[in-house]
Design an enzyme around this catalytic site. Structure first.
Site, mmCIF file in Angstrom:
data_model
loop_
_atom_site.group_PDB
_atom_site.id
_atom_site.type_symbol
_atom_site.label_atom_id
_atom_site.label_comp_id
_atom_site.label_asym_id
_atom_site.label_seq_id
_atom_site.Cartn_x
_atom_site.Cartn_y
_atom_site.Cartn_z
ATOM 1 N N HIS A 1 -5.410 4.575 37.939
ATOM 2 C CA HIS A 1 -6.393 3.969 37.052
ATOM 3 C C HIS A 1 -7.612 3.527 37.859
ATOM 4 O O HIS A 1 -7.475 2.936 38.921
ATOM 5 C CB HIS A 1 -5.794 2.748 36.342
ATOM 6 C CG HIS A 1 -4.541 3.072 35.589
ATOM 7 N ND1 HIS A 1 -4.558 3.637 34.342
ATOM 8 C CD2 HIS A 1 -3.243 2.928 35.918
ATOM 9 C CE1 HIS A 1 -3.319 3.820 33.929
ATOM 10 N NE2 HIS A 1 -2.497 3.398 34.876
ATOM 11 N N GLN A 2 -8.788 3.798 37.348
ATOM 12 C CA GLN A 2 -10.009 3.349 38.010
ATOM 13 C C GLN A 2 -10.209 1.878 37.696
ATOM 14 O O GLN A 2 -10.234 1.487 36.547
ATOM 15 C CB GLN A 2 -11.213 4.175 37.521
ATOM 16 C CG GLN A 2 -11.077 5.645 37.806
ATOM 17 C CD GLN A 2 -10.908 5.944 39.276
ATOM 18 O OE1 GLN A 2 -11.643 5.427 40.108
ATOM 19 N NE2 GLN A 2 -9.933 6.755 39.604
#
Length: 162
Positions: free
Chosen positions: A45-46
């Site tokens: 996940h960014q």
């Protein structure tokens, strides 16, 4: 059940063996120390690309989610996290989004003009949909015919206010 550490070279502890196994595993954990690149943490996940912080020097967004540099622009996703969480961010993201939404609603209530949608119309020069009082078009012909202006006015009425 297993207990994993972030050390890449350390095997997980298998639960159910007894205290001796735990003590031995902890001894191996301490002996491994933290060599350079010996710790593996990652996320798909960014996160943390637009951090919330107490000052503009420390992050891009205020604790309310509003950016320091662009008033009225709110960040309400995992990019507002101060750092990557190392775990699935779904619930934390939902909580941040809810909190920022409350600040965004308060901001809109304080600025009534912001809560009204802008009128859209068609630019007479090229037929593009525009928002705001004036169309700025670099493709404008040297002279616009009256017929095309009338047609554009009809299109603008058809579009109406969105």
């Amino acid at each position: 059940q297993e207990v994993h550490s972030s050390h890449a070279a350390l095997e997980p502890l298998l639960l159910g063996g007894g205290e001796g196994d735990l003590e031995a595993w902890l001894a191996r954990l301490h002996a491994a120390g933290l060599p350079k690149n010996g710790c593996s943490l990652g996320s798909a996940h960014q996160m943390s690309t637009c951090r919330m912080a107490a000052s503009a020097k420390l992050g891009a967004a205020k604790p309310s989610g509003e950016t320091w540099e662009v008033p009225g622009l709110f960040v309400a996703d995992t990019s507002a996290f101060p750092t990557a969480s190392g775990v699935n961010p779904m619930w934390t993201c939902a909580a941040v989004a809810h909190r920022v939404a409350q600040h965004c609603k308060a901001h809109l209530r304080a600025e009534p003009a912001l809560s009204k949608p802008a009128a859209r119309r068609v630019a007479p020069c090229c037929g593009a949909a525009v928002v705001g009082p004036q169309a700025i078009c670099r493709e404008a012909p040297a002279e616009a015919s009256e017929a095309s202006t009338e047609a554009s006015s009809e299109e603008a009425r058809a579009l109406g206010s969105v």
